[in-house]
Design a protein around this motif. Structure first.
Motif, PDB file in Angstrom:
ATOM      1  N   LEU A  12      21.985  27.093  45.967  1.00  7.98           N
ATOM      2  CA  LEU A  12      21.457  28.858  45.795  1.00  7.98           C
ATOM      3  C   LEU A  12      22.048  29.623  46.633  1.00  7.98           C
ATOM      4  CD1 LEU A  12      21.261  29.280  42.866  1.00  7.98           C
ATOM      5  CD2 LEU A  12      18.222  29.526  43.343  1.00  7.98           C
ATOM      6  N   LEU A  13      21.394  29.446  47.684  1.00  9.84           N
ATOM      7  CA  LEU A  13      21.109  31.242  48.640  1.00  9.84           C
ATOM      8  C   LEU A  13      22.665  30.620  49.320  1.00  9.84           C
ATOM      9  CD1 LEU A  13      19.475  33.019  50.122  1.00  9.84           C
ATOM     10  CD2 LEU A  13      19.421  30.937  52.218  1.00  9.84           C
ATOM     11  N   ALA A  14      23.320  29.781  48.895  1.00 14.52           N
ATOM     12  CA  ALA A  14      24.949  30.170  50.080  1.00 14.52           C
ATOM     13  C   ALA A  14      25.875  30.695  48.692  1.00 14.52           C
ATOM     14  CB  ALA A  14      25.130  28.528  50.248  1.00 14.52           C
ATOM     15  N   ALA A  15      25.678  30.525  47.124  1.00 20.67           N
ATOM     16  CA  ALA A  15      25.790  30.780  45.830  1.00 20.67           C
ATOM     17  C   ALA A  15      25.545  32.427  46.044  1.00 20.67           C
ATOM     18  CB  ALA A  15      25.894  30.110  44.770  1.00 20.67           C
ATOM     19  N   CYS A  16      24.561  32.635  45.820  1.00 16.11           N
ATOM     20  CA  CYS A  16      23.928  34.082  46.388  1.00 16.11           C
ATOM     21  C   CYS A  16      24.388  35.066  47.472  1.00 16.11           C
ATOM     22  CB  CYS A  16      22.780  34.484  45.821  1.00 16.11           C
ATOM     23  SG  CYS A  16      21.755  33.259  44.394  1.00 16.11           S
ATOM     24  N   SER A  17      24.630  34.564  48.057  1.00 10.01           N
ATOM     25  CA  SER A  17      25.168  35.476  49.377  1.00 10.01           C
ATOM     26  C   SER A  17      26.937  35.512  49.319  1.00 10.01           C
ATOM     27  CB  SER A  17      24.934  34.065  51.020  1.00 10.01           C
ATOM     28  OG  SER A  17      25.528  32.989  51.069  1.00 10.01           O
ATOM     29  N   GLU A  18      27.513  34.581  48.550  1.00 11.05           N
ATOM     30  CA  GLU A  18      29.146  35.089  48.234  1.00 11.05           C
ATOM     31  C   GLU A  18      29.326  36.303  47.964  1.00 11.05           C
ATOM     32  OE1 GLU A  18      30.835  32.263  46.258  1.00 11.05           O
ATOM     33  OE2 GLU A  18      30.127  30.165  46.804  1.00 11.05           O
ATOM     34  N   PRO A  19      30.377  37.610  48.515  1.00 11.39           N
ATOM     35  CA  PRO A  19      30.152  38.469  48.652  1.00 11.39           C
ATOM     36  C   PRO A  19      31.781  38.619  47.043  1.00 11.39           C
ATOM     37  CG  PRO A  19      32.042  37.668  49.992  1.00 11.39           C
ATOM     38  CD  PRO A  19      30.759  36.516  49.535  1.00 11.39           C
ATOM     39  N   LYS A  20      30.780  39.521  46.654  1.00  7.21           N
ATOM     40  CA  LYS A  20      31.324  40.098  44.935  1.00  7.21           C
ATOM     41  C   LYS A  20      33.377  40.302  45.007  1.00  7.21           C
ATOM     42  CE  LYS A  20      27.993  41.916  43.714  1.00  7.21           C
ATOM     43  NZ  LYS A  20      26.892  42.999  42.792  1.00  7.21           N
ATOM     44  N   PRO A  21      33.943  40.460  44.535  1.00  4.60           N
ATOM     45  CA  PRO A  21      35.313  40.772  44.827  1.00  4.60           C
ATOM     46  C   PRO A  21      34.981  42.160  44.505  1.00  4.60           C
ATOM     47  CG  PRO A  21      35.179  39.332  42.366  1.00  4.60           C
ATOM     48  CD  PRO A  21      33.780  39.155  43.395  1.00  4.60           C
ATOM     49  N   PRO A  22      36.079  42.462  45.319  1.00  7.24           N
ATOM     50  CA  PRO A  22      35.969  43.897  44.491  1.00  7.24           C
ATOM     51  C   PRO A  22      36.333  44.531  43.761  1.00  7.24           C
ATOM     52  CG  PRO A  22      37.981  43.577  45.915  1.00  7.24           C
ATOM     53  CD  PRO A  22      37.374  42.018  45.303  1.00  7.24           C
ATOM     54  N   LEU A  23      36.212  46.364  43.137  1.00  6.02           N
ATOM     55  CA  LEU A  23      36.281  46.724  41.673  1.00  6.02           C
ATOM     56  C   LEU A  23      38.035  46.736  42.031  1.00  6.02           C
ATOM     57  CD1 LEU A  23      33.133  48.288  40.564  1.00  6.02           C
ATOM     58  CD2 LEU A  23      34.255  45.851  39.535  1.00  6.02           C
ATOM     59  N   ALA A  47      29.802  53.038  52.302  1.00  7.55           N
ATOM     60  CA  ALA A  47      28.710  53.238  51.888  1.00  7.55           C
ATOM     61  C   ALA A  47      27.404  53.256  51.077  1.00  7.55           C
ATOM     62  CB  ALA A  47      29.071  54.767  52.042  1.00  7.55           C
ATOM     63  N   GLU A  48      28.233  53.318  49.109  1.00 12.10           N
ATOM     64  CA  GLU A  48      27.480  52.713  48.402  1.00 12.10           C
ATOM     65  C   GLU A  48      27.254  51.807  48.032  1.00 12.10           C
ATOM     66  OE1 GLU A  48      25.882  54.982  46.864  1.00 12.10           O
ATOM     67  OE2 GLU A  48      26.696  56.837  47.451  1.00 12.10           O
ATOM     68  N   GLY A  49      27.148  50.417  49.077  1.00 16.24           N
ATOM     69  CA  GLY A  49      27.577  49.153  49.012  1.00 16.24           C
ATOM     70  C   GLY A  49      28.139  48.493  47.397  1.00 16.24           C
ATOM     71  N   VAL A  50      29.163  48.912  47.388  1.00 16.21           N
ATOM     72  CA  VAL A  50      29.952  47.893  46.475  1.00 16.21           C
ATOM     73  C   VAL A  50      31.680  47.738  47.215  1.00 16.21           C
ATOM     74  CG1 VAL A  50      30.939  50.573  45.176  1.00 16.21           C
ATOM     75  CG2 VAL A  50      30.863  48.362  44.087  1.00 16.21           C
ATOM     76  N   GLY A  51      32.192  47.012  46.808  1.00 13.94           N
ATOM     77  CA  GLY A  51      33.774  46.846  46.705  1.00 13.94           C
ATOM     78  C   GLY A  51      34.448  47.348  46.138  1.00 13.94           C
ATOM     79  N   VAL A  52      35.162  48.226  46.248  1.00 13.27           N
ATOM     80  CA  VAL A  52      36.631  49.184  45.343  1.00 13.27           C
ATOM     81  C   VAL A  52      37.945  48.831  46.194  1.00 13.27           C
ATOM     82  CG1 VAL A  52      37.108  50.647  43.679  1.00 13.27           C
ATOM     83  CG2 VAL A  52      34.813  50.253  43.864  1.00 13.27           C
ATOM     84  N   LYS A  53      39.060  47.722  45.043  1.00 14.73           N
ATOM     85  CA  LYS A  53      40.322  48.595  45.788  1.00 14.73           C
ATOM     86  C   LYS A  53      41.282  49.481  44.535  1.00 14.73           C
ATOM     87  CE  LYS A  53      44.340  45.625  46.747  1.00 14.73           C
ATOM     88  NZ  LYS A  53      44.150  46.415  48.327  1.00 14.73           N
ATOM     89  N   ALA A  72      43.468  44.266  36.444  1.00 14.84           N
ATOM     90  CA  ALA A  72      43.438  45.919  37.313  1.00 14.84           C
ATOM     91  C   ALA A  72      41.713  45.071  36.376  1.00 14.84           C
ATOM     92  CB  ALA A  72      43.767  46.999  37.425  1.00 14.84           C
ATOM     93  N   ASP A  73      40.897  46.461  36.972  1.00 16.69           N
ATOM     94  CA  ASP A  73      38.979  46.540  35.854  1.00 16.69           C
ATOM     95  C   ASP A  73      39.011  46.710  35.561  1.00 16.69           C
ATOM     96  OD1 ASP A  73      38.341  43.160  36.913  1.00 16.69           O
ATOM     97  OD2 ASP A  73      38.035  44.658  39.262  1.00 16.69           O
ATOM     98  N   GLY A  74      39.944  48.106  36.063  1.00 23.55           N
ATOM     99  CA  GLY A  74      39.994  49.433  35.178  1.00 23.55           C
ATOM    100  C   GLY A  74      41.051  50.213  35.925  1.00 23.55           C
ATOM    101  N   ARG A 216      28.398  44.288  36.094  1.00 26.16           N
ATOM    102  CA  ARG A 216      28.501  44.293  37.007  1.00 26.16           C
ATOM    103  C   ARG A 216      28.711  45.918  36.224  1.00 26.16           C
ATOM    104  NH1 ARG A 216      33.658  42.695  40.972  1.00 26.16           N
ATOM    105  NH2 ARG A 216      32.055  43.678  42.319  1.00 26.16           N
ATOM    106  N   LYS A 217      27.219  46.711  36.448  1.00 28.59           N
ATOM    107  CA  LYS A 217      27.250  47.356  36.121  1.00 28.59           C
ATOM    108  C   LYS A 217      26.482  48.426  37.244  1.00 28.59           C
ATOM    109  CE  LYS A 217      23.930  50.750  33.238  1.00 28.59           C
ATOM    110  NZ  LYS A 217      22.792  50.644  32.535  1.00 28.59           N
ATOM    111  N   ALA A 218      25.707  47.673  37.750  1.00 28.44           N
ATOM    112  CA  ALA A 218      25.139  48.165  38.971  1.00 28.44           C
ATOM    113  C   ALA A 218      26.428  48.604  40.172  1.00 28.44           C
ATOM    114  CB  ALA A 218      24.374  47.124  39.671  1.00 28.44           C
ATOM    115  N   ASP A 219      27.375  47.487  40.541  1.00 28.40           N
ATOM    116  CA  ASP A 219      29.142  48.096  41.252  1.00 28.40           C
ATOM    117  C   ASP A 219      29.600  49.528  40.091  1.00 28.40           C
ATOM    118  OD1 ASP A 219      27.903  46.102  42.458  1.00 28.40           O
ATOM    119  OD2 ASP A 219      29.345  44.581  41.881  1.00 28.40           O
ATOM    120  N   VAL A 220      29.337  49.064  39.321  1.00 26.42           N
ATOM    121  CA  VAL A 220      30.447  50.775  38.661  1.00 26.42           C
ATOM    122  C   VAL A 220      29.284  52.175  38.702  1.00 26.42           C
ATOM    123  CG1 VAL A 220      30.651  51.529  36.171  1.00 26.42           C
ATOM    124  CG2 VAL A 220      30.943  48.769  36.795  1.00 26.42           C
TER     125      VAL A 220
END
Length: 311
Positions: A12-23, A47-53, A72-74, A216-220
């Motif tokens: 569970l810890l390993a799954a939670c630590s997997e990086p999320k793909p960038p928006l 700097a805001e803690g989110v990956g965006v491409k 694209a996500d948006g 991913r509201k917090a990432d947006v």
């Protein structure tokens, strides 16, 4: 038993630590969208803690299609792309931010001998279908008591507008920076209408898919904070910021800065309440754009506009 519990906890810890793909956000050349590119270049998303491409495309239609295909996500675009994407695909875009409104940036440019919009009756006007071009033209004609049926719409990609004018294939074009800069450097062509005559009507936005916003509201939100930080960086370091953004559009920093400061009104985080709050400016704009697109048959049926506005 304890061994299995420990193993489950580690998995569970390993799954939670997997990086999320960038928006993945698709944009096309337009000064208001370049601040997303600036945020990427200055590592403001990190700097805001989110990956965006930021995915770069040549036109509004290309950026919209990338979103429709799930690449694209948006996207950064206009309300036209939001409505068209909703009708033409299975995706569900929601506007999360109004970046600016066009204040002279979108315009009608005509060949020699055409001095005003009324002279366009019966002539060929180039538009990029499925974009705000048709809405701009409709508003220009409407102000003169005319409508779209009184001109001949000709499909031309934005990057080919100058060539279409030079070759005489069209009599006028609907276009915007950076393309307007090159066209107006040709002294034979002239501006006959711009969005300065309809201030506040033409909005540019950032939209993301409803599924992304739900998960991913917090990432947006972090992405939008980084966008605001890009505006702040530009105020603090204008020469560096304009040089970075102008380079992507292939124009001089001076031309880019002039387009930003003269042809559009940038909107801050504080400005968003007027569009998403009780005034409902965003919803009212969607209603107006939908009416025009239904009339021009670029939309075939109305959609639930409230569902296109992020909660």
């Amino acid at each position: 038993m304890a061994r299995y519990l420990l193993l489950a906890a580690l998995l569970l810890l390993a799954a939670c630590s997997e990086p999320k793909p960038p928006l993945r956000i698709a944009i096309n050349p337009w000064p208001g969208h370049e601040f997303l590119y600036l945020a990427e270049q200055q590592q403001l998303f990190e700097a805001e803690g989110v990956g965006v491409k930021i995915l770069q495309f040549d036109s509004l239609n290309d950026a919209r299609r990338a979103y429709e295909r799930g690449q694209a996500d948006g996207f950064g675009g206009t309300l036209v792309e939001v409505l068209v994407a909703r009708e033409q695909s299975q995706r569900h875009p929601q506007v999360v931010h109004v970046t600016d409104y066009s204040n002279g940036g979108d315009m009608l440019i005509a060949r020699p001998g055409i001095d005003n919009v009324r002279q366009l009756v019966g002539l060929r006007v180039a538009v990029e279908p499925g974009t705000l071009n048709t809405v701009i033209l409709a508003r220009a004609l409407e102000q003169q008591g005319l409508d779209l049926a009184q001109v001949t719409l000709t499909s031309v990609p934005q990057g080919q507008m100058l060539e279409a004018l030079q070759q005489g294939r069209v009599d006028a074009v609907v276009t915007y920076p950076p393309f307007t800069l090159e066209i107006l450097k040709q002294p034979q062509f002239q501006k006959i209408f711009s969005t300065r005559e309809i201030p506040g009507e033409i909005l540019d936005i950032v939209a993301v898919d409803a599924s992304v916003l739900a998960t991913r509201k917090a990432d947006v939100q972090a992405m939008l904070r980084a966008l605001e930080a890009a505006h702040h960086y530009t105020r603090q370091h204008p020469e560096q910021a304009y040089a970075i953004m102008a380079a992507r559009e292939g124009i001089s920093p001076e031309d880019f800065r002039a387009a930003v400061e003269n042809d559009l009104k940038l909107l801050s985080a504080a400005d968003q309440i007027a569009y998403f709050g009780a005034e409902q400016r965003l919803l009212h704009s969607l209603q107006h754009i939908q009416r025009v697109l239904l009339h021009s048959q670029e939309l075939t049926q109305p959609t639930d506009l409230d569902a296109l506005v992020a909660p």
